[in-house]
Write a protein that holds these residues in place. Structure first.
Motif, PDB file in Angstrom:
ATOM      1  N   ALA A   2       0.839  -1.182   0.000  1.00 27.32           N
ATOM      2  CA  ALA A   2       0.000   0.000   0.000  1.00 27.32           C
ATOM      3  C   ALA A   2       0.879   1.239   0.000  1.00 27.32           C
ATOM      4  O   ALA A   2       1.803   1.355   0.780  1.00 27.32           O
ATOM      5  CB  ALA A   2      -0.892  -0.001   1.220  1.00 27.32           C
ATOM      6  N   SER A   3       0.617   2.141  -0.922  1.00 31.83           N
ATOM      7  CA  SER A   3       1.415   3.356  -1.024  1.00 31.83           C
ATOM      8  C   SER A   3       1.000   4.346   0.044  1.00 31.83           C
ATOM      9  O   SER A   3      -0.173   4.517   0.339  1.00 31.83           O
ATOM     10  CB  SER A   3       1.238   3.973  -2.403  1.00 31.83           C
ATOM     11  OG  SER A   3       1.920   5.201  -2.476  1.00 31.83           O
ATOM     12  N   THR A   4       1.978   5.026   0.647  1.00 33.25           N
ATOM     13  CA  THR A   4       1.684   6.081   1.611  1.00 33.25           C
ATOM     14  C   THR A   4       2.026   7.439   1.018  1.00 33.25           C
ATOM     15  O   THR A   4       1.992   8.431   1.699  1.00 33.25           O
ATOM     16  CB  THR A   4       2.483   5.875   2.902  1.00 33.25           C
ATOM     17  OG1 THR A   4       3.871   5.844   2.574  1.00 33.25           O
ATOM     18  CG2 THR A   4       2.074   4.588   3.586  1.00 33.25           C
ATOM     19  N   GLU A  16       9.717   0.591  -1.241  1.00 31.09           N
ATOM     20  CA  GLU A  16       8.620   0.567  -0.279  1.00 31.09           C
ATOM     21  C   GLU A  16       8.584   1.921   0.425  1.00 31.09           C
ATOM     22  O   GLU A  16       9.557   2.281   1.093  1.00 31.09           O
ATOM     23  CB  GLU A  16       8.897  -0.557   0.713  1.00 31.09           C
ATOM     24  CG  GLU A  16       7.854  -0.860   1.700  1.00 31.09           C
ATOM     25  CD  GLU A  16       8.279  -2.060   2.531  1.00 31.09           C
ATOM     26  OE1 GLU A  16       7.814  -3.164   2.236  1.00 31.09           O
ATOM     27  OE2 GLU A  16       9.093  -1.882   3.455  1.00 31.09           O
ATOM     28  N   PRO A  17       7.510   2.703   0.270  1.00 36.02           N
ATOM     29  CA  PRO A  17       7.425   3.978   0.981  1.00 36.02           C
ATOM     30  C   PRO A  17       7.052   3.762   2.446  1.00 36.02           C
ATOM     31  O   PRO A  17       6.427   2.766   2.794  1.00 36.02           O
ATOM     32  CB  PRO A  17       6.313   4.719   0.237  1.00 36.02           C
ATOM     33  CG  PRO A  17       5.484   3.646  -0.375  1.00 36.02           C
ATOM     34  CD  PRO A  17       6.385   2.469  -0.614  1.00 36.02           C
ATOM     35  N   SER A  18       7.454   4.698   3.291  1.00 40.35           N
ATOM     36  CA  SER A  18       7.062   4.619   4.696  1.00 40.35           C
ATOM     37  C   SER A  18       6.263   5.866   5.063  1.00 40.35           C
ATOM     38  O   SER A  18       6.200   6.827   4.303  1.00 40.35           O
ATOM     39  CB  SER A  18       8.304   4.500   5.591  1.00 40.35           C
ATOM     40  OG  SER A  18       9.073   5.671   5.497  1.00 40.35           O
ATOM     41  N   THR A  19       5.672   5.843   6.213  1.00 40.50           N
ATOM     42  CA  THR A  19       4.810   6.953   6.624  1.00 40.50           C
ATOM     43  C   THR A  19       5.597   8.222   6.930  1.00 40.50           C
ATOM     44  O   THR A  19       5.027   9.307   6.950  1.00 40.50           O
ATOM     45  CB  THR A  19       3.992   6.560   7.869  1.00 40.50           C
ATOM     46  OG1 THR A  19       4.892   6.143   8.889  1.00 40.50           O
ATOM     47  CG2 THR A  19       3.013   5.449   7.537  1.00 40.50           C
ATOM     48  N   THR A  24      12.404   2.631   1.029  1.00 38.27           N
ATOM     49  CA  THR A  24      13.366   1.544   1.152  1.00 38.27           C
ATOM     50  C   THR A  24      13.385   0.789  -0.165  1.00 38.27           C
ATOM     51  O   THR A  24      12.339   0.332  -0.634  1.00 38.27           O
ATOM     52  CB  THR A  24      12.962   0.586   2.296  1.00 38.27           C
ATOM     53  OG1 THR A  24      12.886   1.332   3.514  1.00 38.27           O
ATOM     54  CG2 THR A  24      13.969  -0.542   2.447  1.00 38.27           C
ATOM     55  N   LEU A  25      14.574   0.682  -0.772  1.00 39.81           N
ATOM     56  CA  LEU A  25      14.693  -0.075  -2.026  1.00 39.81           C
ATOM     57  C   LEU A  25      14.473  -1.552  -1.750  1.00 39.81           C
ATOM     58  O   LEU A  25      14.881  -2.072  -0.705  1.00 39.81           O
ATOM     59  CB  LEU A  25      16.076   0.138  -2.649  1.00 39.81           C
ATOM     60  CG  LEU A  25      16.419   1.571  -3.049  1.00 39.81           C
ATOM     61  CD1 LEU A  25      17.827   1.623  -3.656  1.00 39.81           C
ATOM     62  CD2 LEU A  25      15.405   2.133  -4.026  1.00 39.81           C
ATOM     63  N   LEU A  26      13.840  -2.241  -2.718  1.00 40.23           N
ATOM     64  CA  LEU A  26      13.554  -3.666  -2.579  1.00 40.23           C
ATOM     65  C   LEU A  26      14.342  -4.450  -3.618  1.00 40.23           C
ATOM     66  O   LEU A  26      14.117  -4.299  -4.816  1.00 40.23           O
ATOM     67  CB  LEU A  26      12.061  -3.935  -2.746  1.00 40.23           C
ATOM     68  CG  LEU A  26      11.161  -3.243  -1.730  1.00 40.23           C
ATOM     69  CD1 LEU A  26       9.701  -3.469  -2.089  1.00 40.23           C
ATOM     70  CD2 LEU A  26      11.460  -3.748  -0.323  1.00 40.23           C
ATOM     71  N   GLY A  27      15.271  -5.273  -3.145  1.00 48.58           N
ATOM     72  CA  GLY A  27      16.037  -6.144  -4.029  1.00 48.58           C
ATOM     73  C   GLY A  27      15.451  -7.539  -4.013  1.00 48.58           C
ATOM     74  O   GLY A  27      14.364  -7.781  -3.463  1.00 48.58           O
ATOM     75  N   GLY A  28      16.173  -8.450  -4.640  1.00 48.49           N
ATOM     76  CA  GLY A  28      15.748  -9.838  -4.662  1.00 48.49           C
ATOM     77  C   GLY A  28      16.946 -10.745  -4.435  1.00 48.49           C
ATOM     78  O   GLY A  28      17.995 -10.556  -5.045  1.00 48.49           O
TER      79      GLY A  28
END
Length: 139
Positions: A2-4, A16-19, A24-28
């Motif tokens: 869910a986008s903030t 990943e956005p935070s409030t 935060t970048l998301l790797g794999g």
């Protein structure tokens, strides 16, 4: 996820956005070999992994002319920008640089991940992506 943030992310599962306005970048991480990559490839071979938000500038340059389109999707009125590679500790990630004059970056300087709003061309739309900024500028 869910986008903030009120602006559409440039890519799903890229960060990943935070409030608190940070991202935060998301790797794999490859399930068989353990190799970490960014961005996380689609499919089931990679486990999502949050990347460190701080690193050091590994190399950089200035884009002084409008790239061919596609893949460039920016506005017709081009302004030079810095782009660099930041070592996040075991993984080097490419991204725009922001927060300093174009000649204000130095290899080895501490950097952090920040959100960046960009205006894309045809049809015009604003998106949220990531960039790297010298550590300590806006904290």
């Amino acid at each position: 996820m869910a986008s903030t943030h009120p602006i559409e992310p440039v890519g799903a599962e890229l960060f990943e956005p935070s409030t608190d306005g940070r991202i935060t970048l998301l790797g794999g991480r490859h399930r068989a070999t353990g190799r970490l990559v960014f961005p996380k490839p689609s499919g089931q071979d990679h486990e999502p992994e949050r990347l460190p938000s701080r690193g050091t500038l590994w190399s950089w340059t200035v884009q002084r002319f409008r790239p061919k389109s596609p893949p460039y999707a920016g506005p017709e009125d081009f302004e030079p920008y810095a782009v660099g590679y930041v070592d996040l500790g075991g993984l080097i990630v490419e991204g725009r640089l922001t927060g300093a004059p174009l000649d204000g970056y130095r290899i080895g300087m501490p950097m952090r991940v920040v959100p960046l709003e960009l205006m894309l061309g045809g049809p015009p739309r604003q998106v949220l992506t990531y960039a790297f900024e010298p550590e300590g500028l806006s904290e």
